[in-house]
Motif scaffolding. Structure first.
Motif, PDB file in Angstrom:
ATOM      1  N   GLY A  13       0.817  -1.210   0.000  1.00 48.42           N
ATOM      2  CA  GLY A  13       0.000   0.000   0.000  1.00 48.42           C
ATOM      3  C   GLY A  13       0.846   1.253   0.000  1.00 48.42           C
ATOM      4  O   GLY A  13       0.562   2.219  -0.715  1.00 48.42           O
ATOM      5  N   GLU A  14       1.918   1.241   0.785  1.00 44.94           N
ATOM      6  CA  GLU A  14       2.844   2.381   0.812  1.00 44.94           C
ATOM      7  C   GLU A  14       3.523   2.547  -0.543  1.00 44.94           C
ATOM      8  O   GLU A  14       3.609   3.656  -1.078  1.00 44.94           O
ATOM      9  CB  GLU A  14       3.901   2.183   1.904  1.00 44.94           C
ATOM     10  CG  GLU A  14       3.350   2.190   3.306  1.00 44.94           C
ATOM     11  CD  GLU A  14       4.376   1.734   4.336  1.00 44.94           C
ATOM     12  OE1 GLU A  14       5.588   1.859   4.080  1.00 44.94           O
ATOM     13  OE2 GLU A  14       3.947   1.251   5.403  1.00 44.94           O
ATOM     14  N   SER A  17       1.422   4.044  -3.397  1.00 44.28           N
ATOM     15  CA  SER A  17       1.225   5.495  -3.358  1.00 44.28           C
ATOM     16  C   SER A  17       2.439   6.241  -3.931  1.00 44.28           C
ATOM     17  O   SER A  17       2.412   7.465  -4.037  1.00 44.28           O
ATOM     18  CB  SER A  17       0.941   5.961  -1.930  1.00 44.28           C
ATOM     19  OG  SER A  17       2.096   5.838  -1.123  1.00 44.28           O
ATOM     20  N   GLN A  18       3.458   5.493  -4.317  1.00 42.40           N
ATOM     21  CA  GLN A  18       4.679   6.070  -4.880  1.00 42.40           C
ATOM     22  C   GLN A  18       5.046   5.337  -6.177  1.00 42.40           C
ATOM     23  O   GLN A  18       6.056   4.640  -6.247  1.00 42.40           O
ATOM     24  CB  GLN A  18       5.823   5.938  -3.875  1.00 42.40           C
ATOM     25  CG  GLN A  18       5.544   6.562  -2.529  1.00 42.40           C
ATOM     26  CD  GLN A  18       6.567   6.106  -1.490  1.00 42.40           C
ATOM     27  OE1 GLN A  18       7.751   6.059  -1.734  1.00 42.40           O
ATOM     28  NE2 GLN A  18       6.078   5.764  -0.304  1.00 42.40           N
ATOM     29  N   LYS A 150      -1.802  -2.790  -7.836  1.00 41.43           N
ATOM     30  CA  LYS A 150      -2.659  -1.654  -7.475  1.00 41.43           C
ATOM     31  C   LYS A 150      -2.489  -0.498  -8.454  1.00 41.43           C
ATOM     32  O   LYS A 150      -3.458   0.101  -8.901  1.00 41.43           O
ATOM     33  CB  LYS A 150      -2.344  -1.170  -6.054  1.00 41.43           C
ATOM     34  CG  LYS A 150      -2.781  -2.105  -4.971  1.00 41.43           C
ATOM     35  CD  LYS A 150      -2.388  -1.588  -3.604  1.00 41.43           C
ATOM     36  CE  LYS A 150      -2.751  -2.593  -2.546  1.00 41.43           C
ATOM     37  NZ  LYS A 150      -3.456  -2.011  -1.431  1.00 41.43           N
ATOM     38  N   VAL A 151      -1.242  -0.182  -8.773  1.00 40.87           N
ATOM     39  CA  VAL A 151      -0.964   0.934  -9.680  1.00 40.87           C
ATOM     40  C   VAL A 151      -1.504   0.637 -11.079  1.00 40.87           C
ATOM     41  O   VAL A 151      -2.035   1.528 -11.748  1.00 40.87           O
ATOM     42  CB  VAL A 151       0.561   1.216  -9.739  1.00 40.87           C
ATOM     43  CG1 VAL A 151       0.902   2.198 -10.839  1.00 40.87           C
ATOM     44  CG2 VAL A 151       1.056   1.731  -8.395  1.00 40.87           C
TER      45      VAL A 151
END
Length: 165
Positions: A13-14, A17-18, A150-151
């Motif tokens: 998850g972290e 976000s990047q 996710k991305v």
């Protein structure tokens, strides 16, 4: 679900976000254009597309859309507009294509992924994922592949998780 998997999910998850942590070194995309389907690819030699616009101008709305969608992961300058190219029409198409992501399917890619401790190589080929991360060798998934899932949601198939041994 065990504690190590929970930790990897949190880290994913972290990482997600990047997205700039990942850099595509190669990419092959099946693109369902307005008139026909095209294969768009990126290699160390640059972009390529099977459409007539790319053959004539060395740039096209398909590539322009991918440059927009995956900008943080490309680490390269967008292709320049070409003399004689219908820029207004191509920019409109590229914008529309980047909003209609069901037109785009990633067939394969290779990328480097900067983790907290090490850079790993991640590959994807028709739904088959690989990673140089040791956790991936044990479980068939790792924080890096989960972050990329996710991305790239909607563009790729998720990795198949192996049960803990």
């Amino acid at each position: 679900m065990d504690a190590s998997m929970i930790n990897k999910i949190q880290k994913a998850g972290e990482y997600a976000s990047q997205p700039e942590r990942a850099t595509f070194t190669s990419l092959t995309v099946e693109f369902h254009g307005a008139n026909s389907n095209h294969c768009v690819s990126l290699s160390e030699d640059g972009w390529s597309c099977t459409c007539a616009g790319f053959q004539k101008y060395a740039i096209c709305p398909h590539i322009m859309a991918l440059e927009s969608l995956f900008k943080p992961m490309l680490k390269r300058r967008p292709l320049p507009y070409a003399p004689g190219q219908n820029i207004v029409s191509d920019v409109k198409k590229a914008k529309r294509y980047s909003q209609e992501i069901d037109r785009i399917r990633i067939v394969s890619f290779e990328c480097s992924f900067e983790g907290y401790n090490k850079t790993h190589t991640i590959t994807y080929d028709e739904g088959d994922w690989t990673s140089t991360a040791s956790f991936f060798a044990q479980r068939g998934v790792c924080s890096h592949t989960m972050a990329l899932e996710k991305v790239l949601k909607g563009f790729v198939e998720p990795a198949r998780v192996q049960p803990a041994v």
